[in-house]
Design a protein around this motif. Sequence first.
Motif, PDB file in Angstrom:
ATOM      1  N   UNK A   1       0.824  -1.206   0.000  1.00 16.17           N
ATOM      2  CA  UNK A   1       0.000   0.000   0.000  1.00 16.17           C
ATOM      3  C   UNK A   1       0.863   1.263   0.000  1.00 16.17           C
ATOM      4  N   UNK A   2       1.996   1.229   0.683  1.00 19.82           N
ATOM      5  CA  UNK A   2       2.885   2.400   0.654  1.00 19.82           C
ATOM      6  C   UNK A   2       3.417   2.613  -0.763  1.00 19.82           C
ATOM      7  N   UNK A   3       3.767   1.547  -1.472  1.00 18.47           N
ATOM      8  CA  UNK A   3       4.204   1.684  -2.872  1.00 18.47           C
ATOM      9  C   UNK A   3       3.106   2.340  -3.710  1.00 18.47           C
TER      10      UNK A   3
ATOM     11  N   UNK B   1       3.105   6.017  -5.631  1.00 13.13           N
ATOM     12  CA  UNK B   1       2.723   6.094  -7.047  1.00 13.13           C
ATOM     13  C   UNK B   1       1.582   7.100  -7.232  1.00 13.13           C
ATOM     14  N   UNK B   2       0.627   7.089  -6.328  1.00 17.83           N
ATOM     15  CA  UNK B   2      -0.489   8.048  -6.358  1.00 17.83           C
ATOM     16  C   UNK B   2       0.034   9.475  -6.224  1.00 17.83           C
ATOM     17  N   UNK B   3       1.026   9.703  -5.378  1.00 17.42           N
ATOM     18  CA  UNK B   3       1.622  11.038  -5.257  1.00 17.42           C
ATOM     19  C   UNK B   3       2.204  11.465  -6.604  1.00 17.42           C
TER      20      UNK B   3
ATOM     21  N   UNK C   1       5.705   3.502  12.220  1.00 14.26           N
ATOM     22  CA  UNK C   1       6.744   4.534  12.118  1.00 14.26           C
ATOM     23  C   UNK C   1       7.956   3.998  11.373  1.00 14.26           C
ATOM     24  N   UNK C   2       8.312   2.760  11.634  1.00 13.81           N
ATOM     25  CA  UNK C   2       9.439   2.149  10.926  1.00 13.81           C
ATOM     26  C   UNK C   2       9.163   2.103   9.419  1.00 13.81           C
ATOM     27  N   UNK C   3       7.951   1.748   9.052  1.00 15.06           N
ATOM     28  CA  UNK C   3       7.583   1.709   7.635  1.00 15.06           C
ATOM     29  C   UNK C   3       7.624   3.118   7.036  1.00 15.06           C
TER      30      UNK C   3
END
Length: 174
Positions: free
Chosen positions: A110-112, A116-118, A138-140
Amino acid sequence: MNNEKSATLNIGDIAIRTVLQPGDLGYIAYLHGDIYARECGYGLNFERYVLQGLADFASQYNAGKDRVWICEHRQQMIGVLVGVNRGDSIQLRYFIFRPEYRGLGLGKKLMDRFIKYMHESQINKSYLWTTNEQHAAISLYTRYGFRLTEEKVSNGFDKELTERRYDLELNNKY
């Protein structure tokens, strides 16, 4: 589910949709209220905070600008991430998974998609609020370049903790 997860569940079993449907926002509030109460001892004021934010999001939601990633397993929501377009930045909100679905790589996936959305939105700034107790999250966030920019002591969730703001600025400008 943990035994079942380790024996049979993999990330390919999880569907991710980006269309917000009736009932999603209420279930996001439920996930936050339930999981944070059990794991962190947050009270009803935390759920009130989440509900107020979701009400604001619902009243201003623009499917062309904002983005949701709803993770489902067997037609049940098991996690979510929301990107709220704030004009010059995107706020990362409501990032949560049911505990039995953690450790599959969904957070990274989801972070990827958020990054990509940004890029697709041509917005290079993002921010989020979390608490000092969310070590894994926070680590992620910091692995993706978010940096701690603000801290404030709070009793807003029915216990004393430190709220933290993290900001991200992608290197490429638009």
